[in-house]
Design a protein around this motif. Sequence first.
Motif, PDB file in Angstrom:
ATOM      1  N   GLN A 165     -27.395  -3.533 -18.281  1.00 14.21           N
ATOM      2  CA  GLN A 165     -26.855  -3.652 -19.640  1.00 14.21           C
ATOM      3  C   GLN A 165     -26.648  -2.297 -20.317  1.00 14.21           C
ATOM      4  N   VAL A 166     -27.149  -1.241 -19.716  1.00 16.96           N
ATOM      5  CA  VAL A 166     -27.096   0.094 -20.310  1.00 16.96           C
ATOM      6  C   VAL A 166     -25.786   0.782 -19.938  1.00 16.96           C
ATOM      7  N   ASP A 167     -25.207   1.458 -20.907  1.00 19.65           N
ATOM      8  CA  ASP A 167     -24.013   2.261 -20.659  1.00 19.65           C
ATOM      9  C   ASP A 167     -24.474   3.613 -20.125  1.00 19.65           C
ATOM     10  N   GLY A 168     -24.483   3.758 -18.818  1.00 20.83           N
ATOM     11  CA  GLY A 168     -24.948   4.993 -18.190  1.00 20.83           C
ATOM     12  C   GLY A 168     -26.185   4.728 -17.353  1.00 20.83           C
ATOM     13  N   PRO A 169     -26.665   5.757 -16.666  1.00 25.01           N
ATOM     14  CA  PRO A 169     -27.817   5.580 -15.778  1.00 25.01           C
ATOM     15  C   PRO A 169     -29.099   5.276 -16.542  1.00 25.01           C
ATOM     16  N   ALA A 170     -29.919   4.380 -15.964  1.00 26.89           N
ATOM     17  CA  ALA A 170     -31.188   4.011 -16.588  1.00 26.89           C
ATOM     18  C   ALA A 170     -32.215   3.711 -15.513  1.00 26.89           C
ATOM     19  N   GLY A 171     -33.475   4.013 -15.846  1.00 24.09           N
ATOM     20  CA  GLY A 171     -34.597   3.734 -14.958  1.00 24.09           C
ATOM     21  C   GLY A 171     -35.790   3.304 -15.782  1.00 24.09           C
ATOM     22  N   VAL A 172     -36.935   3.205 -15.129  1.00 21.94           N
ATOM     23  CA  VAL A 172     -38.149   2.750 -15.786  1.00 21.94           C
ATOM     24  C   VAL A 172     -39.242   3.797 -15.586  1.00 21.94           C
ATOM     25  N   ALA A 173     -39.889   4.160 -16.687  1.00 17.94           N
ATOM     26  CA  ALA A 173     -41.010   5.096 -16.676  1.00 17.94           C
ATOM     27  C   ALA A 173     -42.284   4.291 -16.910  1.00 17.94           C
ATOM     28  N   VAL A 174     -43.167   4.270 -15.921  1.00 18.19           N
ATOM     29  CA  VAL A 174     -44.390   3.467 -15.980  1.00 18.19           C
ATOM     30  C   VAL A 174     -45.580   4.360 -16.343  1.00 18.19           C
ATOM     31  N   ASN A 175     -46.358   3.910 -17.326  1.00 18.87           N
ATOM     32  CA  ASN A 175     -47.600   4.586 -17.741  1.00 18.87           C
ATOM     33  C   ASN A 175     -47.396   6.076 -18.015  1.00 18.87           C
ATOM     34  N   VAL A 176     -46.383   6.396 -18.808  1.00 17.73           N
ATOM     35  CA  VAL A 176     -45.998   7.795 -19.007  1.00 17.73           C
ATOM     36  C   VAL A 176     -47.060   8.665 -19.661  1.00 17.73           C
ATOM     37  N   PRO A 214     -36.386   5.718 -10.738  1.00 18.26           N
ATOM     38  CA  PRO A 214     -35.072   6.208 -11.172  1.00 18.26           C
ATOM     39  C   PRO A 214     -33.931   5.278 -10.780  1.00 18.26           C
ATOM     40  N   PRO A 215     -32.756   5.536 -11.334  1.00 12.05           N
ATOM     41  CA  PRO A 215     -31.578   4.702 -11.052  1.00 12.05           C
ATOM     42  C   PRO A 215     -30.934   5.061  -9.713  1.00 12.05           C
ATOM     43  N   VAL A 216     -31.649   4.744  -8.635  1.00 12.57           N
ATOM     44  CA  VAL A 216     -31.137   5.032  -7.292  1.00 12.57           C
ATOM     45  C   VAL A 216     -31.145   3.760  -6.449  1.00 12.57           C
ATOM     46  N   SER A 217     -30.416   3.802  -5.351  1.00 14.38           N
ATOM     47  CA  SER A 217     -30.343   2.676  -4.418  1.00 14.38           C
ATOM     48  C   SER A 217     -31.746   2.280  -3.973  1.00 14.38           C
ATOM     49  N   GLY A 218     -31.954   0.973  -3.905  1.00 15.57           N
ATOM     50  CA  GLY A 218     -33.248   0.462  -3.492  1.00 15.57           C
ATOM     51  C   GLY A 218     -34.180   0.181  -4.648  1.00 15.57           C
ATOM     52  N   ILE A 219     -33.829   0.684  -5.831  1.00  9.31           N
ATOM     53  CA  ILE A 219     -34.637   0.428  -7.024  1.00  9.31           C
ATOM     54  C   ILE A 219     -33.825  -0.381  -8.026  1.00  9.31           C
ATOM     55  N   ALA A 254     -26.702   2.335  -9.395  1.00  6.53           N
ATOM     56  CA  ALA A 254     -27.350   3.458  -8.716  1.00  6.53           C
ATOM     57  C   ALA A 254     -26.481   4.699  -8.784  1.00  6.53           C
ATOM     58  N   VAL A 255     -27.086   5.810  -9.178  1.00 10.53           N
ATOM     59  CA  VAL A 255     -26.339   7.062  -9.279  1.00 10.53           C
ATOM     60  C   VAL A 255     -25.983   7.612  -7.902  1.00 10.53           C
ATOM     61  N   ASP A 256     -26.670   7.139  -6.859  1.00  4.50           N
ATOM     62  CA  ASP A 256     -26.375   7.599  -5.508  1.00  4.50           C
ATOM     63  C   ASP A 256     -25.537   6.594  -4.719  1.00  4.50           C
ATOM     64  N   ALA A 257     -24.959   5.601  -5.390  1.00  3.91           N
ATOM     65  CA  ALA A 257     -24.125   4.597  -4.727  1.00  3.91           C
ATOM     66  C   ALA A 257     -22.965   5.284  -4.024  1.00  3.91           C
ATOM     67  N   GLY A 258     -22.687   4.850  -2.822  1.00  2.89           N
ATOM     68  CA  GLY A 258     -21.578   5.454  -2.067  1.00  2.89           C
ATOM     69  C   GLY A 258     -21.976   6.704  -1.317  1.00  2.89           C
ATOM     70  N   GLN A 259     -23.255   7.052  -1.340  1.00  3.72           N
ATOM     71  CA  GLN A 259     -23.724   8.219  -0.608  1.00  3.72           C
ATOM     72  C   GLN A 259     -24.633   7.787   0.520  1.00  3.72           C
ATOM     73  N   ASP A 260     -24.592   8.522   1.602  1.00  8.16           N
ATOM     74  CA  ASP A 260     -25.556   8.356   2.675  1.00  8.16           C
ATOM     75  C   ASP A 260     -26.782   9.112   2.217  1.00  8.16           C
ATOM     76  N   VAL A 261     -27.814   8.372   1.762  1.00  9.72           N
ATOM     77  CA  VAL A 261     -28.977   9.000   1.139  1.00  9.72           C
ATOM     78  C   VAL A 261     -29.655   9.978   2.074  1.00  9.72           C
ATOM     79  N   ALA A 262     -29.699   9.684   3.376  1.00 10.55           N
ATOM     80  CA  ALA A 262     -30.373  10.562   4.326  1.00 10.55           C
ATOM     81  C   ALA A 262     -29.661  11.908   4.442  1.00 10.55           C
TER      82      ALA A 262
END
Length: 140
Positions: free
Chosen positions: A95-106, A116-121, A127-135
């Motif tokens: 629902q967020v316009d732009g990248p978003a993630g979750v900060a736990v127990n900051v 963070p807003p990456v593939s797998g999360i 995901a900001v890394d969508a379309g990239q070979d993460v390795a």
Amino acid sequence: MELTAEIAAYRDGTGDPGRLVGEFRRAVLLAPLADGDAGAAGGLMSAVSGGIRWFYAFTDEEALARFARARGEAGREWPYLAVLGARLVDAVVPQVDGPAGVAVNVADGDGSMLFPPVSGIVPQACAVDAGQDVASGAVA
């Protein structure tokens, strides 16, 4: 293992990233409500850092209370929603316009963790890394 134990194991170098994300997704987290913050998406308290909107989430009321004290706001009421970590990344982040993630127990220093807003999360479309070979870092 519960989320706080997985965070500790990961930070000690003995944890498994897959287990950590799995525990995060299954954990019931406390997400404080924004107090008149027009910039917060979905009415949840968040902050922007490094171009990413970070939603605050806490593993229990004590962790939320430490956050309140760290902000110098321990004397006020802190309304929150109890929500699964999966719901935060699968329903709130999109629902967020732009990248978003979750900060736990900051406020917990060594007990905190960023998801963070990456593939797998987050969903692939967010995901900001969508379309990239993460390795390799190559674009697919």
